[in-house]
Enzyme design. Structure first.
Site, PDB file in Angstrom:
ATOM      1  N   ASP A   2      33.966   4.127  -8.804  1.00  0.00           N
ATOM      2  CA  ASP A   2      34.314   2.711  -8.958  1.00  0.00           C
ATOM      3  C   ASP A   2      33.078   1.842  -8.724  1.00  0.00           C
ATOM      4  OD1 ASP A   2      35.296   0.141  -8.871  1.00  0.00           O
ATOM      5  OD2 ASP A   2      36.522   0.444  -7.068  1.00  0.00           O
ATOM      6  N   GLU A  29       4.101   4.247   4.816  1.00  0.00           N
ATOM      7  CA  GLU A  29       4.067   4.514   6.256  1.00  0.00           C
ATOM      8  C   GLU A  29       5.193   3.704   6.898  1.00  0.00           C
ATOM      9  OE1 GLU A  29       0.176   3.322   7.504  1.00  0.00           O
ATOM     10  OE2 GLU A  29      -0.834   5.011   6.539  1.00  0.00           O
ATOM     11  N   GLU A  40       7.699   2.461   9.562  1.00  0.00           N
ATOM     12  CA  GLU A  40       7.858   2.383  11.012  1.00  0.00           C
ATOM     13  C   GLU A  40       9.320   2.096  11.343  1.00  0.00           C
ATOM     14  OE1 GLU A  40       3.371   0.516  11.695  1.00  0.00           O
ATOM     15  OE2 GLU A  40       5.147  -0.791  11.762  1.00  0.00           O
ATOM     16  N   GLU A  55       4.301   3.999  17.965  1.00  0.00           N
ATOM     17  CA  GLU A  55       3.644   2.819  17.421  1.00  0.00           C
ATOM     18  C   GLU A  55       3.391   1.782  18.519  1.00  0.00           C
ATOM     19  OE1 GLU A  55       2.101   0.956  15.418  1.00  0.00           O
ATOM     20  OE2 GLU A  55       1.752   2.394  13.800  1.00  0.00           O
ATOM     21  N   GLU A  71       6.311   5.999  14.131  1.00  0.00           N
ATOM     22  CA  GLU A  71       5.884   6.109  12.738  1.00  0.00           C
ATOM     23  C   GLU A  71       5.719   7.579  12.380  1.00  0.00           C
ATOM     24  OE1 GLU A  71       2.753   3.484  11.314  1.00  0.00           O
ATOM     25  OE2 GLU A  71       1.773   5.198  10.339  1.00  0.00           O
ATOM     26  N   HIS A 108       3.405  -0.024   5.403  1.00  0.00           N
ATOM     27  CA  HIS A 108       2.165  -0.063   4.635  1.00  0.00           C
ATOM     28  C   HIS A 108       2.266   0.959   3.503  1.00  0.00           C
ATOM     29  CE1 HIS A 108       0.404  -1.133   8.834  1.00  0.00           C
ATOM     30  NE2 HIS A 108       1.014  -2.175   8.283  1.00  0.00           N
ATOM     31  N   ARG A 136      -7.586  -4.621   8.923  1.00  0.00           N
ATOM     32  CA  ARG A 136      -6.129  -4.632   8.990  1.00  0.00           C
ATOM     33  C   ARG A 136      -5.533  -6.033   9.100  1.00  0.00           C
ATOM     34  NH1 ARG A 136      -7.450   0.521  10.460  1.00  0.00           N
ATOM     35  NH2 ARG A 136      -5.867   2.128  10.044  1.00  0.00           N
ATOM     36  N   GLU A 158      -4.193   0.099   0.175  1.00  0.00           N
ATOM     37  CA  GLU A 158      -3.051   0.048   1.083  1.00  0.00           C
ATOM     38  C   GLU A 158      -2.524  -1.388   1.102  1.00  0.00           C
ATOM     39  OE1 GLU A 158      -2.208   1.082   5.781  1.00  0.00           O
ATOM     40  OE2 GLU A 158      -3.926  -0.174   5.238  1.00  0.00           O
ATOM     41  N   ARG A 170      -0.208  -3.931   2.721  1.00  0.00           N
ATOM     42  CA  ARG A 170       0.257  -3.906   4.101  1.00  0.00           C
ATOM     43  C   ARG A 170       1.447  -4.825   4.399  1.00  0.00           C
ATOM     44  NH1 ARG A 170      -2.735  -1.631   7.888  1.00  0.00           N
ATOM     45  NH2 ARG A 170      -2.339  -3.240   9.467  1.00  0.00           N
TER      46      ARG A 170
END
Length: 470
Positions: free
Chosen positions: A51, A130, A132, A212, A220, A269, A339, A358, A360
């Site tokens: 459904d 990655e 977390e 983390e 993580e 990330h 970062r 990456e 983030r």
């Protein structure tokens, strides 16, 4: 694995139940279970009905019949069911047209890879998320006309230094000091080990796991890069394993981006790269060892980040994490090793095969099929239109003076803002019929009606602190 091989696996492993799973529109894994004797090769062609009107954001009640067709390559033995059970991920089809359902997130991701191949730019898009998450010992929450609260607890939470635990052993993690301490501070190592072993058993290659930054059970587990659709499948298994192992130990895991005030939230990330004919396309002699193509891909992500945030950061809670000061990358810039930028170029290896970017800002509350696809389509738009990402920012972006910072575009500050951006900027998502106007409009409508307006119309507990005595 083929249909014949799945049927042989059912016989060899003594499977009694086959559990068919699919991703709903918003991002929750759904399932329906069948006795194994109901399965034959015809099911892999004709599918089984369900459904569609009972699934969020899908069919109306007068057109509710839908079909699940299992993908035999996704078959895995379920490690949690007492009765021997086989899991398979499905694609969703319309029973009348026999065509894939346009609101099926997995189908959207499959179309994205077909579009990628049609451009001739690449044939594979690798993603390495990655994700977390927090593991709590208790969670309680409620919202009523006359009260609202949430309360969670963790034995390692720093707020428990004075708790009467009979005995309190004192190994609590201070705020923002949870990154990499050994046990007994890291109280969850054995639980993460168990999660990792089950992931490996189910075919997910794990690269590392650790505690983390935040107190109170933030973790993580990093999994190896894989092609887009396969990796989205993997991430659903990842969440399933994390939640069920936590439950097995009398704990609860959450991928909510910002459950805790005053400490880091949970991000996802997302490492990504394009390959063609087995060769990496992001390695070159430009900034940080990138190719020109990779820089254009970054340009597309930066240009469209405020729109794709509606998919990569799709909850109102997502924007409690996207604030400066908690390693949350709100500044739309790129840099190597940095970062504080929303796009980082990892510099761990000089190998061309390891060259990647990456992104983030995404978080693990997202629907991975839609989030990965949105990022890929933004990057491809950057390549196709040769979008210049501008100069890299190798400074700590959190310490810039206000004038310099004003020249750097920012992520949206709320889900409302992200939805408005998506409404204005989504032509790049429609290429190759990957997303459709209907999908975009349905996503925006659902999020506004069921999430942003629901949160915006309710008093917040902190408003009593600010305004009750006015």
């Amino acid at each position: 694995m083929t249909a014949k091989e799945v049927l042989k696996l059912i016989e060899d492993e003594g499977i009694k139940i086959v559990d068919l799973r699919f991703m709903d529109f918003i991002g929750l894994w759904q399932h329906c279970s069948y006795p194994a004797h109901e399965f034959n090769e015809d099911v892999f062609e004709e599918g089984l009905g369900f459904d569609g009107s009972s699934i969020r954001g899908w069919q109306s009640i007068n057109a509710s019949d839908m079909i699940l067709i299992p993908d035999p390559s996704t078959a895995k033995v379920d490690p949690f069911s007492e009765v021997p059970t086989l899991i398979m991920i499905c694609n969703v089809y319309d029973p009348i047209t026999k065509e894939p359902y346009t609101r099926d997130p997995r189908h959207i991701a499959i179309k994205a890879i077909n579009y990628l191949k049609s451009t001739g730019i690449a044939d594979t898009a690798y993603f390495g998320p990655e994700a977390e998450f927090f593991v709590f010992d208790n969670i309680q929450y409620a919202y009523n006309s006359n009260e609202a609260f949430f309360s969670f607890d963790s034995v390692e939470g720093f707020w428990n230094t004075g708790a009467d635990e009979m005995p309190n052993l004192g190994y609590k993690i201070r705020h923002k000091e949870g990154y990499f301490p050994v046990p007994p501070h890291d109280s969850l190592m054995d639980i993460r080990n168990e999660m990792v072993m089950l992931m490996e058993k189910m075919g997910i290659v794990v690269e590392a796991h650790h505690h983390e930054v935040a107190t109170g059970g933030q973790c993580e587990i990093d999994i190896k890069y894989a092609p887009l659709v396969e990796q989205a499948d993997n991430l659903l298994l990842y969440k399933y394993i994390v939640k069920n192992v936590a439950r097995r130990h009398g704990k609860v895991a959450t991928f909510m981006p910002k459950p805790m005030y005053g400490d880091n939230g949970s991000g996802m990330h997302s490492h990504q790269s394009l390959w063609k004919d087995g060769q990496p396309l992001f390695a070159g002699d430009e900034y940080a060892g990138l190719s020109e193509l990779a820089l254009y891909y970054i340009g597309g992500i930066i240009k469209h980040a405020r729109a794709i945030a509606a998919f990569t950061n799709p909850t109102t809670n997502s924007y409690k994490r996207l604030v400066p000061g908690f390693e949350a990358p709100v500044n739309l810039a790129y840099s190597s090793r940095n970062r504080s930028a929303s796009i980082r170029i990892p510099m761990y290896s000089a190998s061309p095969k390891a060259k990647r970017i990456e992104v983030r800002f995404p978080d693990p509350s997202c629907n991975p099929y839609l989030a990965f696809t949105a990022m890929l389509m933004a990057g491809l738009d950057g390549i196709e239109n040769k979008i210049d990402p501008g100069e890299p920012m190798d400074k700590n972006l959190y310490d810039l003076d206000p004038i310099e910072l004003s020249n750097i575009p920012q992520m949206p500050a709320s889900l409302d803002e992200a939805l408005n951006e998506l409404e204005k900027d989504h032509e790049f998502l429609l290429k190759g019929d990957v997303f459709t106007e209907d999908v975009i409009a349905t996503w925006i409508e659902y999020k506004r009606e069921n999430e942003t307006s629901a949160v915006n119309s309710r008093p917040h507990p902190y408003e009593f602190i600010l305004y009750f005595d006015n």
